[in-house]
Design an enzyme around this catalytic site. Structure first.
Site, short mmCIF file in Angstrom:
data_model
loop_
_atom_site.label_atom_id
_atom_site.label_comp_id
_atom_site.label_asym_id
_atom_site.label_seq_id
_atom_site.Cartn_x
_atom_site.Cartn_y
_atom_site.Cartn_z
N ASN A 80 37.57 25.02 40.20
CA ASN A 80 38.81 24.98 42.39
C ASN A 80 39.51 25.84 41.55
O ASN A 80 40.53 25.78 40.96
CB ASN A 80 39.29 23.37 41.44
CG ASN A 80 39.99 23.29 43.12
OD1 ASN A 80 40.52 23.40 43.20
ND2 ASN A 80 40.34 22.15 42.46
N HIS A 110 41.57 15.21 45.43
CA HIS A 110 41.62 15.45 44.91
C HIS A 110 42.90 14.88 44.01
O HIS A 110 44.03 14.79 45.26
CB HIS A 110 41.67 17.11 44.55
CG HIS A 110 42.42 17.95 42.99
ND1 HIS A 110 43.47 17.67 42.69
CD2 HIS A 110 41.32 18.60 42.32
CE1 HIS A 110 43.70 18.68 41.76
NE2 HIS A 110 42.18 18.90 41.65
N GLU A 159 46.18 16.35 43.59
CA GLU A 159 47.42 17.08 43.86
C GLU A 159 47.20 16.55 45.63
O GLU A 159 48.13 16.54 46.75
CB GLU A 159 46.98 18.38 43.73
CG GLU A 159 47.25 18.47 42.44
CD GLU A 159 46.18 20.21 41.84
OE1 GLU A 159 45.70 21.04 42.80
OE2 GLU A 159 46.02 20.21 40.82
N GLU A 214 38.61 13.20 37.17
CA GLU A 214 39.80 14.00 36.86
C GLU A 214 41.22 13.27 36.31
O GLU A 214 42.02 12.34 37.02
CB GLU A 214 40.25 14.89 36.93
CG GLU A 214 39.26 15.43 37.57
CD GLU A 214 39.91 17.36 38.50
OE1 GLU A 214 39.16 17.79 37.99
OE2 GLU A 214 39.85 16.72 39.58
N GLY A 216 45.66 20.67 34.60
CA GLY A 216 46.71 21.48 34.46
C GLY A 216 48.30 21.38 33.20
O GLY A 216 48.64 22.22 33.25
N SER A 264 41.79 20.44 32.86
CA SER A 264 42.48 21.41 31.23
C SER A 264 40.29 21.54 30.87
O SER A 264 41.62 21.44 29.36
CB SER A 264 43.50 20.10 30.17
OG SER A 264 44.65 21.06 31.08
#
Ligand code: PGA
Length: 262
Positions: A9, A97, A99, A169, A175, A216
């Site tokens: 991604n 996602h 985000e 996730e 991140g 990560s």
């Protein structure tokens, strides 16, 4: 048997030219690992060019995915990309996602509409779910993640599940350099997500759906995830932006899952 799938991604990284250059270098190095499914998810503006480059160089076994999609086929939705616009350009599409949920206000209901629209138009959704740090620390992970899975899959049929990938996730691991340990991730994926799928669709479907871990993931922790029986690959952000790391991740998946290409 579930074929492992590693999806890069790229988020809002890499221009069109950078994306094409990157995939030109990456594709031949991923070519040997034919039994791991390999997917790159560039920004919308680079999708067509990346696909064309893969075709030109005869690397069409590297698949292309988009990072989002709207649920309507067309309409007055300034800035949005419809599933029909992605047809022939992307095979996969990331939906839900964290985000997009956090920064763009994507709701469970919208995630469900997007999943259904993607499937209707022949795109394969990679549905991302995951809890916040606060939820994790409050012991709410299983309830929350199970709920996200149910909400994303309302009115999705058992047959359609053959084209769905789920990515677990944990938000606190994306991140941040902090990652869930392999056994914990496996437990959520097997014990919560597959169990939810079993309730919704029965155990055959639950055992056949591919579920990735994300957050990560790096070459040095990849084996920890890939050695877990319920984890079928990874959705990778940062490490997928570097050719050597991307190749290493796929190589480790092939080794740990015992599916090295011929
Ligand atoms: P990360 O991102 O690998 O950079 O943590 C994962 C993702 O957001 O899919």
């Amino acid at each position: 048997m579930r074929t492992p799938v590693i999806a890069g991604n790229w988020k809002m990284y890499k221009t069109l030219a950078e994306s094409v250059d990157f995939v030109r270098e990456l594709a031949p190095r991923l070519a040997p690992f034919t039994n791991v499914e390999r997917v790159v998810c560039p920004t919308f503006v680079a999708l067509a060019a990346v696909g064309a480059e893969l075709k030109r160089t005869d690397h069409t076994d590297i698949h292309v995915g988009a990072q989002s999609v709207h649920w309507e086929a067309q309409g007055a939705f300034t800035s949005q990309i419809s599933p029909t616009m992605l047809q022939g350009i992307a095979e996969y599409v990331i939906i839900g996602h964290s985000e997009c949920r956090a920064y763009l206000g994507e709701t469970d209901e919208q995630v469900n509409k997007k999943v259904k629209a993607a499937l209707k138009h022949g795109l394969k959704p990679i549905v991302a779910v995951g809890e916040s740090l606060q939820q994790n620390e409050a012991g709410e992970t299983a309830t929350f993640v199970g709920g996200q899975v149910r909400a994303a899959l309302v009115d999705v049929s058992a047959d359609e599940m053959a084209n769905v990938i789920i990515a677990y996730e944990p938000i606190w691991a994306i991140g941040t350099g902090r990652s869930a340990d392999g056994a914990t991730a496996n437990n959520i994926i097997g014990g919560t997500i597959r169990a939810t799928l079993a309730e919704l669709y029965g155990s055959d479907v639950a055992q056949s759906v591919r579920i990735q871990y994300g957050g990560s993931v790096k070459p040095d922790n990849m084996a920890e995830y890939m050695s877990q029986p319920d984890i079928d690959g990874a959705l990778v952000g940062g490490a997928s932006l570097k050719v050597n790391d991307f190749v290493a991740l796929v190589e480790i998946a092939a080794r740990e899952k015992g599916t090295q290409g011929a």
